[in-house]
Design a protein around this motif. Sequence first.
Motif, mmCIF file in Angstrom:
data_model
loop_
_atom_site.group_PDB
_atom_site.id
_atom_site.type_symbol
_atom_site.label_atom_id
_atom_site.label_comp_id
_atom_site.label_asym_id
_atom_site.label_seq_id
_atom_site.Cartn_x
_atom_site.Cartn_y
_atom_site.Cartn_z
ATOM 1 N N VAL A 1 0.849 -1.202 0.000
ATOM 2 C CA VAL A 1 0.000 0.000 0.000
ATOM 3 C C VAL A 1 0.879 1.245 0.000
ATOM 4 O O VAL A 1 0.646 2.192 -0.756
ATOM 5 N N ASP A 2 1.910 1.252 0.834
ATOM 6 C CA ASP A 2 2.820 2.396 0.893
ATOM 7 C C ASP A 2 3.482 2.636 -0.469
ATOM 8 O O ASP A 2 3.668 3.780 -0.900
ATOM 9 N N GLU A 3 3.843 1.531 -1.134
ATOM 10 C CA GLU A 3 4.538 1.625 -2.423
ATOM 11 C C GLU A 3 3.627 2.191 -3.523
ATOM 12 O O GLU A 3 4.076 2.923 -4.406
ATOM 13 N N LEU A 4 2.328 1.853 -3.465
ATOM 14 C CA LEU A 4 1.417 2.197 -4.550
ATOM 15 C C LEU A 4 0.576 3.445 -4.310
ATOM 16 O O LEU A 4 -0.007 3.991 -5.257
ATOM 17 N N SER A 5 0.496 3.896 -3.078
ATOM 18 C CA SER A 5 -0.518 4.901 -2.716
ATOM 19 C C SER A 5 -0.421 6.190 -3.537
ATOM 20 O O SER A 5 -1.440 6.838 -3.797
ATOM 21 N N ALA A 6 0.784 6.550 -3.966
ATOM 22 C CA ALA A 6 0.934 7.802 -4.724
ATOM 23 C C ALA A 6 0.536 7.652 -6.191
ATOM 24 O O ALA A 6 0.392 8.652 -6.904
ATOM 25 N N ASP A 7 0.339 6.399 -6.653
ATOM 26 C CA ASP A 7 0.150 6.161 -8.095
ATOM 27 C C ASP A 7 -1.223 5.643 -8.513
ATOM 28 O O ASP A 7 -1.516 5.591 -9.709
ATOM 29 N N VAL A 8 -2.048 5.225 -7.551
ATOM 30 C CA VAL A 8 -3.246 4.470 -7.940
ATOM 31 C C VAL A 8 -4.545 5.262 -7.908
ATOM 32 O O VAL A 8 -5.612 4.699 -8.160
ATOM 33 N N LYS A 9 -4.482 6.537 -7.641
ATOM 34 C CA LYS A 9 -5.719 7.324 -7.606
ATOM 35 C C LYS A 9 -6.422 7.249 -8.963
ATOM 36 O O LYS A 9 -5.834 7.512 -10.007
ATOM 37 N N GLY A 10 -7.685 6.809 -8.951
ATOM 38 C CA GLY A 10 -8.467 6.685 -10.172
ATOM 39 C C GLY A 10 -8.148 5.464 -11.008
ATOM 40 O O GLY A 10 -8.758 5.261 -12.058
ATOM 41 N N GLN A 11 -7.225 4.629 -10.548
ATOM 42 C CA GLN A 11 -6.827 3.427 -11.282
ATOM 43 C C GLN A 11 -7.614 2.211 -10.786
ATOM 44 O O GLN A 11 -8.032 2.157 -9.629
ATOM 45 N N THR A 12 -7.816 1.236 -11.687
ATOM 46 C CA THR A 12 -8.453 -0.015 -11.270
ATOM 47 C C THR A 12 -7.385 -0.976 -10.761
ATOM 48 O O THR A 12 -6.318 -1.137 -11.374
ATOM 49 N N VAL A 13 -7.661 -1.597 -9.621
ATOM 50 C CA VAL A 13 -6.713 -2.528 -8.984
ATOM 51 C C VAL A 13 -7.425 -3.834 -8.695
ATOM 52 O O VAL A 13 -8.484 -3.843 -8.047
ATOM 53 N N GLU A 14 -6.873 -4.913 -9.181
ATOM 54 C CA GLU A 14 -7.430 -6.260 -8.964
ATOM 55 C C GLU A 14 -6.547 -7.008 -7.968
ATOM 56 O O GLU A 14 -5.320 -7.077 -8.129
ATOM 57 N N LEU A 15 -7.159 -7.543 -6.916
ATOM 58 C CA LEU A 15 -6.442 -8.389 -5.968
ATOM 59 C C LEU A 15 -6.722 -9.845 -6.327
ATOM 60 O O LEU A 15 -7.871 -10.278 -6.312
#
Length: 245
Positions: free
Chosen positions: A105-119
């Motif tokens: 989460v720390d690694e991605l938090s700056a880049d994923v706003k408005g992006q679709t993320v699949e777990l």
Amino acid sequence: MSQPTVAVLRPDDSRIIEAVEYLQSLGVSPIPDPMLAIMPTGQIPQHADYCIFTSETGVDLVAKAGWQQRDTTVCAVGDQTATALRDRGYSVDVVPSTFTSTGLVDELSADVKGQTVELARSAHGSGVLVEGLKAAGAVVSETHLYRLERPQTAGQSVSLAVDGELDGILFTSPKTVSHFVEIAIERDAVTTLQRGLEKTIVGAIGAPTERAVNKHGMAVNVMPDTVDFTQLAEVTVRRIRVTQQ
């Protein structure tokens, strides 16, 4: 001096076989007692901007199902998951320096706003990833690739632990801990289990597994620096030999 007895609770697949062989190479007597059976759901991840994998098991299942990466940014929690992805022809774009959900989460938090993320993971994952990524503005969905069930054959390690006959025991996930304790509860033997483990070297992979052990009134004696089974086995066996001197 007889060989130390060490219980290993890895899933009922090639991992338990490899674990037994590795423990034998360390000069101990393994007690294989799988606490997890992998039950695939048949689902595969939907296409998204990011896809997160958290285990080798999940990678195996999506590769066999023919999942295509296309232009998806692939993230892996842990080096072993990343290696499994690369071995199957996928490119890995993000591996957090801290091999945890919080680290990702720390690694991605700056880049994923408005992006679709699949777990793409088991049906038993914590809410840390979902909550953290949604808080960062991502549109999060989850595909449960498999469930983890307790094999009907599980329980030999519990009997030996209750009788104080284990020199070591290796916990590799919170789910192995919960299944191990469930068996003790069913046998009305939790107190005697806790007492029997007092002279057993308890090894655990990762902070979530350690917390699961502590939650049930047991203590973790050793925890490796990485989420690697071979290192867990090595440090546990080393501690056993020191205590037996």
